[in-house]
Design a protein around this motif. Structure first.
Motif, PDB file in Angstrom:
ATOM      1  N   PHE A 122      83.277  -2.403 -50.398  1.00  0.00           N
ATOM      2  CA  PHE A 122      84.278  -2.936 -49.488  1.00  0.00           C
ATOM      3  C   PHE A 122      83.765  -4.203 -48.810  1.00  0.00           C
ATOM      4  O   PHE A 122      84.444  -5.231 -48.795  1.00  0.00           O
ATOM      5  CB  PHE A 122      84.659  -1.879 -48.446  1.00  0.00           C
ATOM      6  CG  PHE A 122      85.998  -2.122 -47.838  1.00  0.00           C
ATOM      7  CD1 PHE A 122      87.133  -1.594 -48.424  1.00  0.00           C
ATOM      8  CD2 PHE A 122      86.142  -2.890 -46.709  1.00  0.00           C
ATOM      9  CE1 PHE A 122      88.388  -1.831 -47.892  1.00  0.00           C
ATOM     10  CE2 PHE A 122      87.383  -3.143 -46.162  1.00  0.00           C
ATOM     11  CZ  PHE A 122      88.508  -2.615 -46.759  1.00  0.00           C
ATOM     12  N   SER A 123      82.570  -4.129 -48.264  1.00  0.00           N
ATOM     13  CA  SER A 123      81.996  -5.294 -47.574  1.00  0.00           C
ATOM     14  C   SER A 123      81.797  -6.476 -48.513  1.00  0.00           C
ATOM     15  O   SER A 123      82.075  -7.618 -48.153  1.00  0.00           O
ATOM     16  CB  SER A 123      80.659  -4.923 -46.934  1.00  0.00           C
ATOM     17  OG  SER A 123      80.862  -3.990 -45.912  1.00  0.00           O
ATOM     18  N   SER A 124      81.330  -6.197 -49.730  1.00  0.00           N
ATOM     19  CA  SER A 124      81.057  -7.300 -50.655  1.00  0.00           C
ATOM     20  C   SER A 124      82.332  -7.910 -51.225  1.00  0.00           C
ATOM     21  O   SER A 124      82.390  -9.114 -51.450  1.00  0.00           O
ATOM     22  CB  SER A 124      80.131  -6.837 -51.786  1.00  0.00           C
ATOM     23  OG  SER A 124      80.753  -5.847 -52.574  1.00  0.00           O
ATOM     24  N   ARG A 125      83.363  -7.121 -51.439  1.00  0.00           N
ATOM     25  CA  ARG A 125      84.595  -7.653 -52.037  1.00  0.00           C
ATOM     26  C   ARG A 125      85.587  -8.179 -51.016  1.00  0.00           C
ATOM     27  O   ARG A 125      86.298  -9.143 -51.282  1.00  0.00           O
ATOM     28  CB  ARG A 125      85.255  -6.589 -52.893  1.00  0.00           C
ATOM     29  CG  ARG A 125      84.405  -6.233 -54.093  1.00  0.00           C
ATOM     30  CD  ARG A 125      85.254  -5.714 -55.176  1.00  0.00           C
ATOM     31  NE  ARG A 125      84.419  -5.323 -56.305  1.00  0.00           N
ATOM     32  CZ  ARG A 125      84.886  -4.720 -57.352  1.00  0.00           C
ATOM     33  NH1 ARG A 125      86.162  -4.419 -57.431  1.00  0.00           N
ATOM     34  NH2 ARG A 125      84.084  -4.405 -58.339  1.00  0.00           N
ATOM     35  N   VAL A 126      85.667  -7.535 -49.865  1.00  0.00           N
ATOM     36  CA  VAL A 126      86.662  -7.926 -48.871  1.00  0.00           C
ATOM     37  C   VAL A 126      86.052  -8.879 -47.832  1.00  0.00           C
ATOM     38  O   VAL A 126      86.737  -9.728 -47.290  1.00  0.00           O
ATOM     39  CB  VAL A 126      87.267  -6.677 -48.187  1.00  0.00           C
ATOM     40  CG1 VAL A 126      88.292  -7.056 -47.135  1.00  0.00           C
ATOM     41  CG2 VAL A 126      87.904  -5.763 -49.223  1.00  0.00           C
ATOM     42  N   GLY A 127      84.766  -8.724 -47.583  1.00  0.00           N
ATOM     43  CA  GLY A 127      84.098  -9.616 -46.647  1.00  0.00           C
ATOM     44  C   GLY A 127      84.020  -9.094 -45.231  1.00  0.00           C
ATOM     45  O   GLY A 127      83.453  -9.741 -44.355  1.00  0.00           O
ATOM     46  N   VAL A 128      84.610  -7.946 -44.972  1.00  0.00           N
ATOM     47  CA  VAL A 128      84.521  -7.296 -43.662  1.00  0.00           C
ATOM     48  C   VAL A 128      84.292  -5.805 -43.872  1.00  0.00           C
ATOM     49  O   VAL A 128      84.547  -5.283 -44.953  1.00  0.00           O
ATOM     50  CB  VAL A 128      85.795  -7.498 -42.799  1.00  0.00           C
ATOM     51  CG1 VAL A 128      86.000  -8.950 -42.435  1.00  0.00           C
ATOM     52  CG2 VAL A 128      87.018  -6.939 -43.485  1.00  0.00           C
ATOM     53  N   ARG A 129      83.848  -5.158 -42.830  1.00  0.00           N
ATOM     54  CA  ARG A 129      83.636  -3.711 -42.913  1.00  0.00           C
ATOM     55  C   ARG A 129      84.992  -2.989 -42.962  1.00  0.00           C
ATOM     56  O   ARG A 129      85.999  -3.497 -42.476  1.00  0.00           O
ATOM     57  CB  ARG A 129      82.801  -3.231 -41.739  1.00  0.00           C
ATOM     58  CG  ARG A 129      81.388  -3.841 -41.753  1.00  0.00           C
ATOM     59  CD  ARG A 129      80.564  -3.422 -40.569  1.00  0.00           C
ATOM     60  NE  ARG A 129      80.444  -1.990 -40.413  1.00  0.00           N
ATOM     61  CZ  ARG A 129      79.489  -1.240 -40.978  1.00  0.00           C
ATOM     62  NH1 ARG A 129      78.576  -1.801 -41.701  1.00  0.00           N
ATOM     63  NH2 ARG A 129      79.467   0.068 -40.776  1.00  0.00           N
ATOM     64  N   PHE A 130      84.991  -1.795 -43.534  1.00  0.00           N
ATOM     65  CA  PHE A 130      86.194  -0.986 -43.692  1.00  0.00           C
ATOM     66  C   PHE A 130      86.918  -0.789 -42.355  1.00  0.00           C
ATOM     67  O   PHE A 130      88.122  -0.996 -42.256  1.00  0.00           O
ATOM     68  CB  PHE A 130      85.823   0.371 -44.301  1.00  0.00           C
ATOM     69  CG  PHE A 130      86.962   1.345 -44.334  1.00  0.00           C
ATOM     70  CD1 PHE A 130      87.900   1.291 -45.349  1.00  0.00           C
ATOM     71  CD2 PHE A 130      87.096   2.313 -43.348  1.00  0.00           C
ATOM     72  CE1 PHE A 130      88.960   2.193 -45.379  1.00  0.00           C
ATOM     73  CE2 PHE A 130      88.145   3.207 -43.371  1.00  0.00           C
ATOM     74  CZ  PHE A 130      89.081   3.140 -44.389  1.00  0.00           C
ATOM     75  N   THR A 131      86.176  -0.406 -41.328  1.00  0.00           N
ATOM     76  CA  THR A 131      86.787  -0.119 -40.029  1.00  0.00           C
ATOM     77  C   THR A 131      87.490  -1.343 -39.462  1.00  0.00           C
ATOM     78  O   THR A 131      88.599  -1.235 -38.932  1.00  0.00           O
ATOM     79  CB  THR A 131      85.720   0.380 -39.035  1.00  0.00           C
ATOM     80  OG1 THR A 131      85.044   1.493 -39.622  1.00  0.00           O
ATOM     81  CG2 THR A 131      86.332   0.810 -37.729  1.00  0.00           C
ATOM     82  N   LYS A 132      86.882  -2.493 -39.562  1.00  0.00           N
ATOM     83  CA  LYS A 132      87.507  -3.723 -39.060  1.00  0.00           C
ATOM     84  C   LYS A 132      88.776  -4.030 -39.842  1.00  0.00           C
ATOM     85  O   LYS A 132      89.798  -4.408 -39.265  1.00  0.00           O
ATOM     86  CB  LYS A 132      86.544  -4.902 -39.124  1.00  0.00           C
ATOM     87  CG  LYS A 132      87.214  -6.200 -38.657  1.00  0.00           C
ATOM     88  CD  LYS A 132      86.258  -7.279 -38.344  1.00  0.00           C
ATOM     89  CE  LYS A 132      86.889  -8.584 -37.920  1.00  0.00           C
ATOM     90  NZ  LYS A 132      88.153  -8.564 -37.272  1.00  0.00           N
ATOM     91  N   TYR A 133      88.734  -3.865 -41.151  1.00  0.00           N
ATOM     92  CA  TYR A 133      89.904  -4.140 -41.984  1.00  0.00           C
ATOM     93  C   TYR A 133      91.073  -3.260 -41.567  1.00  0.00           C
ATOM     94  O   TYR A 133      92.191  -3.746 -41.348  1.00  0.00           O
ATOM     95  CB  TYR A 133      89.560  -3.931 -43.460  1.00  0.00           C
ATOM     96  CG  TYR A 133      90.698  -4.257 -44.385  1.00  0.00           C
ATOM     97  CD1 TYR A 133      90.976  -5.577 -44.731  1.00  0.00           C
ATOM     98  CD2 TYR A 133      91.498  -3.262 -44.928  1.00  0.00           C
ATOM     99  CE1 TYR A 133      92.024  -5.886 -45.576  1.00  0.00           C
ATOM    100  CE2 TYR A 133      92.546  -3.562 -45.775  1.00  0.00           C
ATOM    101  CZ  TYR A 133      92.798  -4.873 -46.098  1.00  0.00           C
ATOM    102  OH  TYR A 133      93.846  -5.179 -46.939  1.00  0.00           O
ATOM    103  N   VAL A 134      90.836  -1.958 -41.439  1.00  0.00           N
ATOM    104  CA  VAL A 134      91.914  -1.024 -41.072  1.00  0.00           C
ATOM    105  C   VAL A 134      92.394  -1.306 -39.652  1.00  0.00           C
ATOM    106  O   VAL A 134      93.605  -1.317 -39.394  1.00  0.00           O
ATOM    107  CB  VAL A 134      91.444   0.441 -41.229  1.00  0.00           C
ATOM    108  CG1 VAL A 134      92.473   1.411 -40.673  1.00  0.00           C
ATOM    109  CG2 VAL A 134      91.182   0.759 -42.697  1.00  0.00           C
ATOM    110  N   THR A 135      91.478  -1.569 -38.736  1.00  0.00           N
ATOM    111  CA  THR A 135      91.870  -1.876 -37.353  1.00  0.00           C
ATOM    112  C   THR A 135      92.725  -3.132 -37.296  1.00  0.00           C
ATOM    113  O   THR A 135      93.743  -3.172 -36.592  1.00  0.00           O
ATOM    114  CB  THR A 135      90.628  -2.020 -36.460  1.00  0.00           C
ATOM    115  OG1 THR A 135      89.889  -0.793 -36.496  1.00  0.00           O
ATOM    116  CG2 THR A 135      91.009  -2.337 -35.024  1.00  0.00           C
ATOM    117  N   ASP A 136      92.341  -4.158 -38.056  1.00  0.00           N
ATOM    118  CA  ASP A 136      93.141  -5.388 -38.083  1.00  0.00           C
ATOM    119  C   ASP A 136      94.545  -5.130 -38.634  1.00  0.00           C
ATOM    120  O   ASP A 136      95.534  -5.655 -38.104  1.00  0.00           O
ATOM    121  CB  ASP A 136      92.444  -6.471 -38.897  1.00  0.00           C
ATOM    122  CG  ASP A 136      91.232  -7.061 -38.187  1.00  0.00           C
ATOM    123  OD1 ASP A 136      91.039  -6.777 -36.984  1.00  0.00           O
ATOM    124  OD2 ASP A 136      90.471  -7.795 -38.846  1.00  0.00           O
TER     125      ASP A 136
END
Length: 139
Positions: free
Chosen positions: A73-87
């Protein structure tokens, strides 16, 4: 916990969760590794409002370890999972408030936050305003 405020949201979440396991005949049975991550992202994007959305749950559903999925997740999306879902949740909260959703508790529940006070704290950190201040600013 079902109450009149969140019954529709919970019902919709359960239905979406159940339907996520149903494959149409046109889909291949085994996805390629690159495609599997796209499927995971699609699942997250469709189910981010589920209160129990977690890296652990996603890892279990798609047969990954949490550590490996976190790395992917971090390598492909560039952010941590929790931050992505929170955003995702906070963007959705802004839309709900802009569209007239008045209750902070209702917005929090529809966005997947279990606690309206925690939601208000996170919302303020994200936007610089509490949900009520944000609503007043829109008027």
């Amino acid at each position: 916990r079902i109450n009149p405020d969140n019954a529709n949201t919970l019902t919709e979440s359960v239905l979406m969760y159940t339907l996520s396991f149903v494959q149409s005949e046109s889909q291949p049975v085994a996805a390629k590794p690159a495609d599997k991550f796209d499927i995971i992202m699609d699942y997250i994007d469709r189910n981010f409002t589920a209160p129990d959305m977690s890296l652990s749950k996603i890892a279990d559903i798609f047969y990954y370890t949490e550590k490996h999925l976190s790395y992917l997740f971090s390598s492909r999306v560039g952010v941590r999972f929790t931050k992505y879902v929170t955003d995702l949740r906070l963007d959705y909260a802004e839309q709900l408030i802009k569209n007239g959703c008045t209750s902070v508790a209702e917005v929090a529940a529809k966005c997947g936050f279990g606690d309206r006070f925690y939601f208000s704290k996170v919302f303020k950190k994200y936007t610089g305003k509490t949900p009520l201040q944000y609503k007043k600013k829109l008027k």
